[in-house]
Design an enzyme around this catalytic site. Structure first.
Site, PDB file in Angstrom:
ATOM      1  N   ILE A   1       6.535   2.979   0.088  1.00 18.93           N
ATOM      2  CA  ILE A   1       6.938   2.255   0.444  1.00 18.93           C
ATOM      3  C   ILE A   1       7.893   1.210  -0.472  1.00 18.93           C
ATOM      4  O   ILE A   1       6.585   0.643  -0.312  1.00 18.93           O
ATOM      5  CB  ILE A   1       6.514   2.353   2.075  1.00 18.93           C
ATOM      6  CG1 ILE A   1       5.554   3.008   3.339  1.00 18.93           C
ATOM      7  CG2 ILE A   1       7.312   1.002   2.881  1.00 18.93           C
ATOM      8  CD1 ILE A   1       6.919   3.322   3.852  1.00 18.93           C
TER       9      ILE A   1
ATOM     10  N   LYS B   1       4.663  -6.948 -11.702  1.00 17.87           N
ATOM     11  CA  LYS B   1       6.203  -7.096 -11.234  1.00 17.87           C
ATOM     12  C   LYS B   1       5.780  -7.898  -9.872  1.00 17.87           C
ATOM     13  O   LYS B   1       5.315  -7.906  -9.064  1.00 17.87           O
ATOM     14  CB  LYS B   1       6.676  -6.103 -10.678  1.00 17.87           C
ATOM     15  CG  LYS B   1       7.950  -5.237 -11.544  1.00 17.87           C
ATOM     16  CD  LYS B   1       8.153  -4.422 -10.450  1.00 17.87           C
ATOM     17  CE  LYS B   1       8.270  -2.843 -11.546  1.00 17.87           C
ATOM     18  NZ  LYS B   1       9.140  -1.594 -10.091  1.00 17.87           N
TER      19      LYS B   1
ATOM     20  N   MET C   1      10.448  -7.710   1.557  1.00 16.91           N
ATOM     21  CA  MET C   1      11.432  -8.631   0.163  1.00 16.91           C
ATOM     22  C   MET C   1      12.250  -9.535   0.956  1.00 16.91           C
ATOM     23  O   MET C   1      13.264  -9.556   0.408  1.00 16.91           O
ATOM     24  CB  MET C   1      11.516  -7.579  -1.098  1.00 16.91           C
ATOM     25  CG  MET C   1      10.585  -6.977  -1.492  1.00 16.91           C
ATOM     26  SD  MET C   1      11.466  -5.064  -2.637  1.00 16.91           S
ATOM     27  CE  MET C   1      12.044  -3.929  -0.743  1.00 16.91           C
TER      28      MET C   1
ATOM     29  N   THR D   1       0.279   0.252   4.424  1.00 15.23           N
ATOM     30  CA  THR D   1       1.576  -0.539   3.770  1.00 15.23           C
ATOM     31  C   THR D   1       1.381  -2.007   4.671  1.00 15.23           C
ATOM     32  O   THR D   1       0.592  -2.153   5.461  1.00 15.23           O
ATOM     33  CB  THR D   1       2.942   0.471   4.343  1.00 15.23           C
ATOM     34  OG1 THR D   1       4.148  -0.652   3.716  1.00 15.23           O
ATOM     35  CG2 THR D   1       3.503   0.779   5.364  1.00 15.23           C
TER      36      THR D   1
ATOM     37  N   ASP E   1      -0.315  -3.451 -10.779  1.00 17.28           N
ATOM     38  CA  ASP E   1       0.968  -4.583 -10.930  1.00 17.28           C
ATOM     39  C   ASP E   1       0.429  -5.674 -10.099  1.00 17.28           C
ATOM     40  O   ASP E   1      -0.882  -5.817 -10.125  1.00 17.28           O
ATOM     41  CB  ASP E   1       2.365  -4.005  -9.683  1.00 17.28           C
ATOM     42  CG  ASP E   1       2.321  -2.888  -8.877  1.00 17.28           C
ATOM     43  OD1 ASP E   1       1.841  -4.089  -8.132  1.00 17.28           O
ATOM     44  OD2 ASP E   1       3.081  -2.586  -8.611  1.00 17.28           O
TER      45      ASP E   1
HETATM   46  N1  SAH Z   1       4.642  -0.132  -1.285  1.00 12.42           N
HETATM   47  C1  SAH Z   1       4.399  -1.545  -1.199  1.00 12.42           C
HETATM   48  C2  SAH Z   1       5.668  -2.906  -0.592  1.00 12.42           C
HETATM   49  C3  SAH Z   1       6.194  -2.895  -2.171  1.00 12.42           C
HETATM   50  S1  SAH Z   1       7.248  -4.372  -2.183  1.00 12.42           S
HETATM   51  C4  SAH Z   1       4.021  -1.574   0.444  1.00 12.42           C
HETATM   52  O1  SAH Z   1       3.801  -0.067   1.109  1.00 12.42           O
HETATM   53  O2  SAH Z   1       2.975  -2.701   1.381  1.00 12.42           O
HETATM   54  C5  SAH Z   1       7.187  -5.684  -2.293  1.00 12.42           C
HETATM   55  C6  SAH Z   1       6.614  -6.454  -0.748  1.00 12.42           C
HETATM   56  O3  SAH Z   1       6.278  -5.937  -0.057  1.00 12.42           O
HETATM   57  C7  SAH Z   1       6.958  -7.840  -0.628  1.00 12.42           C
HETATM   58  O4  SAH Z   1       7.633  -8.213  -1.045  1.00 12.42           O
HETATM   59  C8  SAH Z   1       5.905  -8.426   0.598  1.00 12.42           C
HETATM   60  O5  SAH Z   1       7.563  -8.262   1.573  1.00 12.42           O
HETATM   61  C9  SAH Z   1       5.545  -7.115   1.273  1.00 12.42           C
HETATM   62  N2  SAH Z   1       3.945  -7.034   0.736  1.00 12.42           N
HETATM   63  C10 SAH Z   1       3.174  -6.645  -0.095  1.00 12.42           C
HETATM   64  N3  SAH Z   1       1.897  -6.847   0.541  1.00 12.42           N
HETATM   65  C11 SAH Z   1       2.296  -7.861   1.566  1.00 12.42           C
HETATM   66  C12 SAH Z   1       1.197  -8.427   1.592  1.00 12.42           C
HETATM   67  N4  SAH Z   1      -0.001  -8.500   1.910  1.00 12.42           N
HETATM   68  N5  SAH Z   1       1.316  -9.480   2.604  1.00 12.42           N
HETATM   69  C13 SAH Z   1       2.546  -9.859   3.099  1.00 12.42           C
HETATM   70  N6  SAH Z   1       3.717  -8.903   2.030  1.00 12.42           N
HETATM   71  C14 SAH Z   1       3.253  -7.831   1.434  1.00 12.42           C
END
Ligand code: SAH
Length: 252
Positions: free
Chosen positions: A95, A59, A174, A120, A37
């Site tokens: 997560i 997404k 988010m 994460t 994605d």
């Molecule tokens: N599984 C992912 C989260 C998915 S939900 C994880 O573990 O990071 C998607 C959210 O993750 C985004 O809306 C934002 O809040 C956060 N996110 C993911 N990658 C990011 C990044 N590089 N910098 C800042 N926020 C990020």
């Protein structure tokens, strides 16, 4: 006899390709089909073998290339066609990434799977902005929260008042769409209005931007800086340390 493939739910980490695990790298190199994605770092896509099929199921808040149900059907279909599949998911697959739902579907379909954890977004963004999420003097616990839902809905999954009442570091995923409401709710719940906050967009990548402030003014600062998703919001005394401990220069 046809052989069913296996599905690997692989965490792509927060962006910097060097933050993925050696296991993730090996599985990406070996797989027959890659399902990814928009949060997956583009560099990782180039690691696949020439015959590997790429399926973009991107997404983004509000723009779903493929509904979740269709993504799950695709994983099952590819595995039943005998392919070993890497389902690459931004950050860690378990997560806030709906990895749990995908694993349940695979389980129900009788398809073998493995889950590969990853850094994460909370951890990547904190490290790359110099914010230690815990610190002996400021916070001895940290909580990851989804800011996706309305804090004023009748039965919220997130008990904002309960989180406001602790001194845990909060990391909100988010949350950009509802930042003004969430910040106000935390203050109403008892967090001091001058609680430090750090917002990090595209953390660990060349596009990383961050803005710091306090619960009372962070929504305004984020708006002025034009920062939007994907971003995490770090709330708590430790967020102030980023102003002196930051080390990462995205332009290098
Ligand atoms: N599984 C992912 C989260 C998915 S939900 C994880 O573990 O990071 C998607 C959210 O993750 C985004 O809306 C934002 O809040 C956060 N996110 C993911 N990658 C990011 C990044 N590089 N910098 C800042 N926020 C990020």
């Amino acid at each position: 006899m046809s052989v069913t493939g296996k599905v690997y739910l692989v965490g792509a980490g927060p962006g910097d390709p060097e933050l993925v695990t050696i296991k993730a790298q090996r599985l990406i190199r070996e797989c027959d089909a890659l399902v990814y994605d928009y949060l997956s770092a583009p560099e990782l896509l180039g690691w696949t073998k020439p015959s590997c099929e790429h399926h973009y199921v991107g997404k983004r808040a509000g723009f779903h290339a493929l509904p979740q149900e269709e993504i799950e059907k695709l994983l099952v279909h590819l595995a039943r066609a005998g392919k070993n599949v890497v389902r690459l998911k931004g950050g860690d697959p378990f997560i806030f990434g709906r990895g749990g739902e995908e694993a349940l579907t695979l389980k129900e379909a009788g398809i073998l799977y493995e889950v590969v954890p990853a850094v994460t977004a909370a951890l990547g963004c904190a490290a790359y902005t110099g914010v230690p999420l815990t610190h002996r003097d400021y916070a001895s616990s940290v909580t990851f929260l989804s800011g996706h839902e309305r804090p004023d809905k009748d039965e919220p999954m997130v008990d904002w008042a309960a989180h406001a009442a602790t001194d845990a570091t909060l990391v909100l995923y988010m949350a950009m769409g509802r930042l003004p409401l969430i910040a106000a709710t935390l203050v109403d719940g008892g967090r001091p209005a001058d609680t430090p906050v750090m917002v990090v967009q595209w953390g660990t990548t060349a596009k990383q931007r961050s803005v710091s402030g306090q619960l009372s003014n962070i929504a305004e600062r984020v708006y002025e800086a034009g920062i939007g998703a994907p971003a995490v919001v770090i709330v708590g005394a430790v967020a102030a340390l980023g102003d002196s401990l930051a080390w990462f220069d995205p332009s290098i």
